[in-house]
Design an enzyme around this catalytic site. Structure first.
Site, PDB file in Angstrom:
ATOM      1  CB  SER B 157      -1.024   0.044   1.125  1.00 36.09           C
ATOM      2  OG  SER B 157      -1.894   1.362   1.270  1.00 36.09           O
ATOM      3  NE  ARG B 227      -8.638   1.916  10.975  1.00 33.25           N
ATOM      4  CZ  ARG B 227      -7.270   0.910  10.209  1.00 33.25           C
ATOM      5  NH1 ARG B 227      -7.139   2.544   9.906  1.00 33.25           N
ATOM      6  NH2 ARG B 227      -6.891  -0.304  10.669  1.00 33.25           N
ATOM      7  CG  ASP B 322      -6.529  -3.903  -3.043  1.00 32.81           C
ATOM      8  OD1 ASP B 322      -7.288  -2.815  -2.872  1.00 32.81           O
ATOM      9  OD2 ASP B 322      -5.320  -4.120  -2.946  1.00 32.81           O
ATOM     10  CG  HIS B 355      -5.781  -2.312   0.503  1.00 30.94           C
ATOM     11  ND1 HIS B 355      -3.994  -2.392  -0.941  1.00 30.94           N
ATOM     12  CD2 HIS B 355      -5.240  -0.619   1.424  1.00 30.94           C
ATOM     13  CE1 HIS B 355      -3.672  -1.896  -0.370  1.00 30.94           C
ATOM     14  NE2 HIS B 355      -4.445  -0.921   0.684  1.00 30.94           N
ATOM     15  CG  ASP B 356      -7.503  -5.429   5.346  1.00 31.86           C
ATOM     16  OD1 ASP B 356      -6.213  -4.527   5.428  1.00 31.86           O
ATOM     17  OD2 ASP B 356      -8.542  -5.246   6.152  1.00 31.86           O
TER      18      ASP B 356
END
Lengths: 196, 402
Positions: B157, B227, B322, B355-356
Site C-alpha cells: 500500500s 477509520r 482489492d 486490500h487487507d
C-alpha cells in the site's frame, strides 16, 4: 511437452531481448539466459508456473494472452516466442499479428494436426484424437484451435508473413531428415521462425 | 507454547530510537531542524552488510512489524505473517529494519512531538510530509546503521509507494524493490475516500483546528468515523458478506437506530479501538501523503521515464478483490517497468480479502514472496554469474524448403 531448446536457441541472438508467451515454468528462458545471455520476460497465467519462474530468477508477468498484448510496445523485442500455445488461444491470427508487431522476429511451435497418426485415429475411430501426447477430451481441452502445418503456411501467406525457417520435429522435438518428404504428414511438431 | 515462543516468530523485540540533528528539508518547503525515528530491527546484519531489508509501513501501522513487545502482548507486529525465522522475509537470512515514519504517532517525530520553536507540541503545525521525505529520513537511518545499500526495500500500500520512491531517489542503494497492493498515484476515487476521512476528523467539534490537546480532548468520534470508512474500503464486498452477512446481534429487528447488525457492531468496535490509539493529526498527514504521491510527477507525468532511472529489480504483487488499490494500478507499474526494460515480475493473487489481503497469510502470496526473497538471498551468496558466452550447440536443423 518438451521443447527443442537447442534449435530455438540457435535462432536467438546473443544478448537479445526475448518475450516468451506462455513461458510455463521458465525453463526455456532460463536456458536462453544461460547460453545466450538474453534478457526479457515470460508471460504466464498458471500460479505454480509463475512461482517456478520466480524461483529460477526469470522475469514473469501474470497476464492472459487472450486479453491481448497492448501493454507491449511495437518492435520492442528482438524475438517473441510462443511455444505450444498457439492452439490454446482464442484468436491465434490476432495474436500472431500482435507478436509480429512487438517482435522483430517470432518463433512459434505448435502440434501439427495433419500428422499421419492424428489422421489415422480420426479415420479408424471417427473420433477426436486422444493420446498421451494430446490427453484431453474435445469438450474439456485447452487446445481449441488445432491446425496443420499447411494451415499455418496458408495463414502466413494470407497475412504476408515472411517465413525465415520452418521445420517439423517428432514428439521428442527431434527434427528428422525423412520428415522433409512430407512434413504435413510426418511431423508431430511444427517449428517456425517468422518475421514481417 | 505461546505465540511469543513460536520458532517462526522473532519473539520479544524492543523498539530503538535515533535522533538526527542535521536539518531535513522537506518537499513542502519547510525544514525539520532535527528529527527522531523510532524503529525495530530483526535478524543480524552480516559482515558484508549485504543482507539489510527495509520494511516501509502503510497508513496506520508503525515500526512494530514483527514479534511482541512483552510476554503478555496479545498481538504481534503488523506483518508477523511475513517476517520471522523461516518466513518469506526470513530473519535467519535478512537483517530487517522497520522505522515509524515522521509525522507518525508512535514515537517518531510527528504532531505529538515538541516543537523546538515553541516548546509545545506541534499539533497541526507539524509540516506536511511526503513519501519522498520519508525516504530521505529512512536514508539517514540507513547511514546511521552502516547500511550502504538495501538488499530489498519492501512495502504494501503506502509502504509500496515508499519502496518505489527509494528505487528512484537512491537507485544505487536499492537492489530489489517489492511493491505490494500499491499504485503509482492515487485515483480520484481513492483521494475522495481520504477526503471523507479528513472531513470526518476536522468536523468533529472536539477537533479545535487540530489543537485538541490544548483542550485536553481528542476528536474521537471523527477519527473513529474516518477509520470506519477506511475499513470498509480495505475489505471486499465478498469478505464482508462472508464475515457478517446480515447477521443480527439480537434475534429480531429492534426498529431503532442502535447497533443491530453484526457489521455495525464490528465497524464501531474497529473505529473506537483505532481512535483510542491513533492520533487524528497524524491520520490527516498520512492521508495527505497518500494523495500527494505521484511517482511520475517529476518526470513529465511519464511513468516509463520515471522508472528508467531505477537500477533495481522489482516484484509487483496485487490482489484480485482489492478495489482500493486495484490490480490494474499494480499492472500499470509492471507495464511501465517492462517498457523501461527493468527486471520485473508481476502476479495478481486471487484473494477475497480486499486490500487487507497484503497483511494476511495467503498460500500463493506467501509462496511467491518466499521464492522472490530466496532468490535475493541466493544472489547475495553467489557472486554475479559470469556472462555465458559459449555458443549453443544447435542440433542439425531439418530446414524444409517448399
Amino acid at each position: 511437452m518438451s521443447l527443442n531448446i537447442d534449435l530455438i536457441a540457435s535462432w536467438v541472438q546473443e544478448k537479445s531481448n526475448v518475450l516468451d508467451l506462455g513461458c510455463g515454468d521458465g525453463e526455456l528462458l532460463k536456458t536462453l539466459k544461460q547460453i545466450r545471455a538474453v534478457t526479457g520476460y515470460g508471460i504466464e497465467i498458471d500460479a505454480d508456473n509463475i512461482t517456478s519462474c520466480i524461483i529460477k530468477g526469470i522475469n514473469v508477468i501474470e497476464q492472459d494472452l487472450d486479453e491481448g498484448l497492448n501493454n507491449f510496445a511495437a518492435q520492442s523485442f528482438d524475438t517473441v516466442i510462443m511455444a505450444q500455445a498457439l492452439q490454446a488461444v482464442h484468436h491465434p491470427h490476432l495474436l500472431l499479428e500482435e507478436m509480429l508487431r512487438i517482435g522483430k522476429e517470432c518463433i512459434i511451435t505448435f502440434p501439427n494436426f495433419g500428422h499421419w497418426r492424428v489422421r489415422h485415429y480420426l479415420v479408424r475411430k471417427g473420433r477426436m484424437p486422444v493420446s498421451k501426447f494430446m490427453p484431453y477430451q474435445w469438450y474439456d481441452t485447452p487446445n481449441i484451435h488445432f491446425c496443420t502445418f499447411k494451415d499455418f503456411e496458408a495463414l502466413c501467406f494470407r497475412k504476408n508473413i515472411h517465413i525465415l525457417n520452418r521445420t517439423v520435429a517428432d514428439r521428442n522435438n527431434i527434427p528428422r531428415q525423412w520428415m522433409k518428404l512430407n512434413p504435413n504428414l510426418l511431423g508431430d511438431i511444427a517449428i517456425y521462425r517468422v518475421t514481417r | 507454547m505461546s505465540a511469543v515462543d513460536s520458532p517462526t516468530s522473532v519473539g520479544i523485540v524492543e523498539p530503538k530510537k535515533i535522533t538526527f540533528e542535521q536539518p531535513l528539508r522537506l518537499v513542502c518547503g519547510q525544514t525539520l531542524h532535527s528529527h527522531t525515528l523510532v524503529y525495530e530491527t530483526y535478524g543480524q546484519l552480516n559482515p558484508a552488510k549485504s543482507n539489510a531489508v527495509l520494511i516501509c509501513h502503510a497508513l496506520s501501522s508503525n515500526h512494530h512489524a514483527a514479534g511482541f513487545h512483552s510476554i503478555d502482548d496479545k498481538k504481534p507486529g503488523w506483518w508477523e505473517n511475513y517476517i520471522g525465522p523461516g518466513k518469506p522475509i526470513d530473519t535467519n537470512k535478512f537483517y530487517v529494519v522497520c522505522p515509524n515514519n515522521i509525522g507518525g504517532c508512535d514515537g517518531s517525530s510527528g504532531p505529538n512531538s515538541l516543537n523546538p520553536k515553541t516548546g509545545k507540541i506541534y499539533g497541526p503545525d507539524f509540516p506536511l510530509v511526503t513519501v519522498k521525505d520519508w525516504v530521505a529520513s529512512q536514508a539517514l537511518l540507513a547511514e546511521a546503521l552502516g547500511i550502504t545499500y538495501w538488499a530489498a526495500v519492501i512495502g504494501g500500500s503506502l509502504g509500496g509507494m515508499q519502496a518505489m520512491q527509494w528505487s528512484l531517489d537512491f537507485p544505487d542503494k536499492v537492489r530489489h524493490c517489492v511493491t505490494i497492493a500499491s499504485a503509482a498515484k492515487l485515483t480520484a476515487q481513492n483521494i475522495a475516500f481520504n477526503e471523507i476521512a479528513r472531513q470526518a476528523i476536522t468536523s468533529d467539534p472536539y477537533f479545535y483546528a487540530g489543537r485538541y490537546q490544548d483542550h485536553n480532548t481528542t476528536p474521537k468520534q471523527g477519527l473513529a468515523l474516518a477509520r470506519m470508512v477506511g475499513h470498509i474500503t480495505y475489505l471486499s464486498d465478498d469478505a464482508m458478506r462472508e464475515k457478517f452477512g446480515r447477521d443480527l446481534r439480537a434475534d429480531e429487528f429492534n426498529y431503532g437506530f442502535d447497533v443491530e447488525f453484526q457489521v455495525e457492531s464490528y465497524l464501531r468496535y474497529q473505529g473506537n479501538t483505532f481512535s483510542d490509539s491513533f492520533d487524528a493529526n497524524t491520520y490527516l498527514l498520512m492521508t495527505k501523503a497518500l494523495d500527494y504521491f505521484d511517482i511520475a510527477k517529476d518526470f513529465d507525468n511519464d511513468l516509463v521515464s520515471a522508472f528508467s532511472h531505477a537500477k533495481c529489480d522489482y516484484l509487483v504483487l496485487s490482489f484480485s478483490s482489492d478495489w482500493r488499490f486495484a490490480p490494474e494500478r499494480s499492472k500499470e507499474i509492471a507495464d511501465a517497468l517492462i517498457i523501461a526494460k527493468k527486471n520485473v515480475s508481476y502476479a495478481e493473487i486471487v484473494a477475497s480479502q480486499g486490500h487487507d489481503a497484503f497483511l494476511i497469510s495467503i498460500p500463493r502470496y506467501s509462496d511467491i514472496f518466499r521464492a522472490y526473497m530466496n532468490r535475493i538471498d541466493c544472489d547475495l551468496l553467489s557472486a554475479p554469474p559470469a556472462a555465458a558466452t559459449a555458443p549453443a550447440t544447435a542440433t542439425a536443423v531439418a530446414d524444409i524448403s517448399n
